[in-house]
Every structure is written in structure tokens, then in C-alpha cells.
Design a protein around this motif. Structure first.
Motif, PDB file in Angstrom:
ATOM      1  N   ASP A 229      -8.892   3.195  -0.214  1.00 16.35           N
ATOM      2  CA  ASP A 229      -7.756   4.089  -0.481  1.00 16.35           C
ATOM      3  C   ASP A 229      -7.675   5.195   0.560  1.00 16.35           C
ATOM      4  O   ASP A 229      -7.457   6.372   0.249  1.00 16.35           O
ATOM      5  CB  ASP A 229      -7.852   4.679  -1.887  1.00 16.35           C
ATOM      6  CG  ASP A 229      -6.493   5.176  -2.374  1.00 16.35           C
ATOM      7  OD1 ASP A 229      -5.467   4.784  -1.788  1.00 16.35           O
ATOM      8  OD2 ASP A 229      -6.460   5.961  -3.338  1.00 16.35           O
TER       9      ASP A 229
ATOM     10  N   HIS B 260       0.837  -1.203   0.000  1.00 12.85           N
ATOM     11  CA  HIS B 260       0.000   0.000   0.000  1.00 12.85           C
ATOM     12  C   HIS B 260       0.869   1.251   0.000  1.00 12.85           C
ATOM     13  O   HIS B 260       0.638   2.185  -0.779  1.00 12.85           O
ATOM     14  CB  HIS B 260      -0.916  -0.035   1.219  1.00 12.85           C
ATOM     15  CG  HIS B 260      -1.816   1.147   1.355  1.00 12.85           C
ATOM     16  ND1 HIS B 260      -1.463   2.271   2.078  1.00 12.85           N
ATOM     17  CD2 HIS B 260      -3.060   1.391   0.858  1.00 12.85           C
ATOM     18  CE1 HIS B 260      -2.455   3.151   2.034  1.00 12.85           C
ATOM     19  NE2 HIS B 260      -3.438   2.636   1.307  1.00 12.85           N
TER      20      HIS B 260
ATOM     21  N   ARG C  33      -1.480  -0.545  -4.745  1.00 17.05           N
ATOM     22  CA  ARG C  33      -2.763  -0.822  -4.094  1.00 17.05           C
ATOM     23  C   ARG C  33      -3.413  -2.078  -4.652  1.00 17.05           C
ATOM     24  O   ARG C  33      -3.933  -2.910  -3.898  1.00 17.05           O
ATOM     25  CB  ARG C  33      -3.675   0.387  -4.269  1.00 17.05           C
ATOM     26  CG  ARG C  33      -5.090   0.208  -3.732  1.00 17.05           C
ATOM     27  CD  ARG C  33      -5.838   1.537  -3.785  1.00 17.05           C
ATOM     28  NE  ARG C  33      -7.238   1.367  -3.468  1.00 17.05           N
ATOM     29  CZ  ARG C  33      -8.188   1.178  -4.390  1.00 17.05           C
ATOM     30  NH1 ARG C  33      -7.858   1.137  -5.671  1.00 17.05           N
ATOM     31  NH2 ARG C  33      -9.453   1.029  -4.027  1.00 17.05           N
TER      32      ARG C  33
END
Length: 266
Positions: free
Chosen positions: A249, A208, A213
Motif C-alpha cells: 500500500d 490501485h 487494492r
């Protein structure tokens, strides 16, 4: 002048005199040496040593048999250390080694240094101490020593300390912004320990932070699927929270940015 012996138990058992490897003949002598080394600088009771060597089938005269093993071990190391390594007391035997001559002693010392750095809130020094401690390991402890007792009572504790140090070093690396440096190592740890969630949490978090991602989500899905199929359970709450933060996110949220906290192993 004779040279002091150096011993290694964080991996296969090995003994060196200078640059020369020293052979310790006999399975029982190797078990005895390992049993003394994992309790370095302590008197190990006779009964404990007998259990380590013979387990549930002790000899008729265990003290005499143990004395024979001690004599043979002393003979194997004769002339290698002027002081003599194995001391006798009324209750058992002890092997006396300096920290620099035994990897386990040095590992223990470095873990103490890491904990002291943690108390000072010095993550750089803590990471450095853990890095040096983990460099001492050469694989699982004592795989070539055939003692059910040692592998039941001692090796799991050493393994727990090793796992804790790996987790803590990974946590500190992320805290210090070294995610690019450790993402490969963390991936390897998830392969070696496929259901150990703290390694997965660190790995997903490292991906991350590296801006990967989609890979983080893919690897989480890989773990979750395997856990459902093979264990019949879902990932734990901390890992699920991290997955949700990555999915949304939500960079900078506590769930995304806090690696797994774990109590130090004593």
C-alpha cells in the motif's frame, strides 16, 4: 459529378462512394487493392504486388497477370473518381488517396500529431490525438483479405502500432487522473491479450488508484498463476515491482505510480 472513394483497411477491407458500399469482386483484386492501400501514395514494385497476390505460386507471366488484375480493379472503381486512383510507373503501381479518404492515412497522421504533442509535453493533446486514432480501428486489419504475404509482412506492423497506441493512451489516461474512466477498458484489454504485461500493469495500477487494492492484488495473482501454469515464467520485473508496491500500500512511490514506458512505434 462523381464522388471520391473512401477506403478502410483498419478492420475488414471496405470501399465506399459517398454512403454507398462498393463491391470489389475477386479475391485477387481485393488483395491488390489492400497491397496498394497499405503503401498509399507510394509506388509499389511489381514483384512485391505479385508476391502479395500469388505468394509462392506465381503465374507463368506475372506482369501480364498483374496487369489483368489492375485492369479489373480499375474497372470496378470506374466512374467513381474523376482523377483516377491507380497510377502506373516504370517500376510498379501506386494508389493516390488523401488522408481523409483512407483510415490508415488518417491513423498515421494522428500518430504524428500525438508524437508532436508528446515532444511539447502536452498530455491532453496527445491523449486526444490517440483517442481519435484508435477510433478508426474496427478490429484486426484486413481479416478478409487472403494474402499470406500481407499477413506476414504488413498486418503485424499495423497491429504493433495499434497496441502501442492503446498502451500509450492508457498511460496518459492514468497520468491525467482518469483511472475511473479507463479501468473497464483496461480489464477488457487484459482479457483480449491475456499475457500482454503492459496492459496488466496499467489495469492493476488503475484499480490501485480507484481504491480497489484487493482487486488489484487478486488480478495480479490471476495473471501470475496463469503465466506459471501455461508459460512456465514469472511476471516481468516492472509488474512484480508494482505488485509489491500495491501489496505494501505504498501509494505515491515510483513503482506504484509510473505506468509502463514504451518506445513509440515508427
Amino acid at each position: 459529378m462523381s464522388q471520391s472513394l473512401t477506403f478502410r483497411v483498419l478492420g475488414p477491407l471496405s470501399v465506399h462512394s459517398g454512403t454507398r458500399s462498393l463491391d470489389i469482386p475477386g479475391a485477387r483484386q481485393r488483395i491488390l487493392l489492400a497491397a496498394l492501400l497499405v503503401r498509399f501514395n507510394q509506388v509499389v514494385p511489381v514483384d512485391e504486388l505479385v508476391d502479395r497476390i500469388w505468394g509462392e505460386s506465381p503465374p507463368h507471366r506475372p506482369r501480364r497477370a498483374l496487369h489483368t488484375c489492375i485492369t479489373r480493379l480499375r474497372h470496378a472503381t470506374a466512374g467513381q473518381d474523376e482523377r483516377g486512383l491507380i497510377r502506373t510507373s516504370h517500376s510498379g503501381y501506386a494508389i493516390e488517396v488523401a488522408p481523409e479518404n483512407l483510415d490508415l492515412a488518417r491513423f498515421t497522421q494522428l500518430l504524428d500529431e500525438a508524437r508532436a504533442a508528446a515532444r511539447r509535453e502536452d498530455p491532453v493533446a496527445e491523449h486526444r490525438a490517440l483517442d481519435r486514432a484508435l477510433a478508426l480501428w474496427r478490429g484486426r486489419a484486413l481479416p478478409d483479405v487472403e494474402s499470406d504475404s500481407l499477413h506476414r509482412d504488413v498486418v503485424p506492423r499495423l497491429h504493433e502500432q495499434w497496441i502501442w497506441a492503446l498502451e500509450r493512451r492508457g498511460e496518459l489516461a492514468l497520468r491525467l487522473g482518469r483511472h475511473h474512466e479507463v479501468v473497464g477498458e483496461l480489464r477488457a484489454l487484459t482479457v483480449e491479450h491475456p499475457f500482454h504485461e503492459p496492459f496488466w500493469q496499467l489495469f492493476v495500477l488503475a484499480l490501485h488508484r480507484c481504491g480497489r487494492r484487493s482487486e488489484a492484488l487478486l488480478h495480479y495473482a490471476e495473471l501470475a498463476g496463469r503465466m506459471r501454469e501455461e508459460l512456465g515464467v514469472e511476471p516481468g520485473s516492472r509488474l512484480r515491482a508494482l505488485h509489491l508496491a500495491v501489496l505494501r500500500d505504498e501509494v505515491g512511490t515510483p513503482a506504484a505510480d509510473n505506468p509502463p514506458a514504451r518506445r513509440a512505434v515508427s
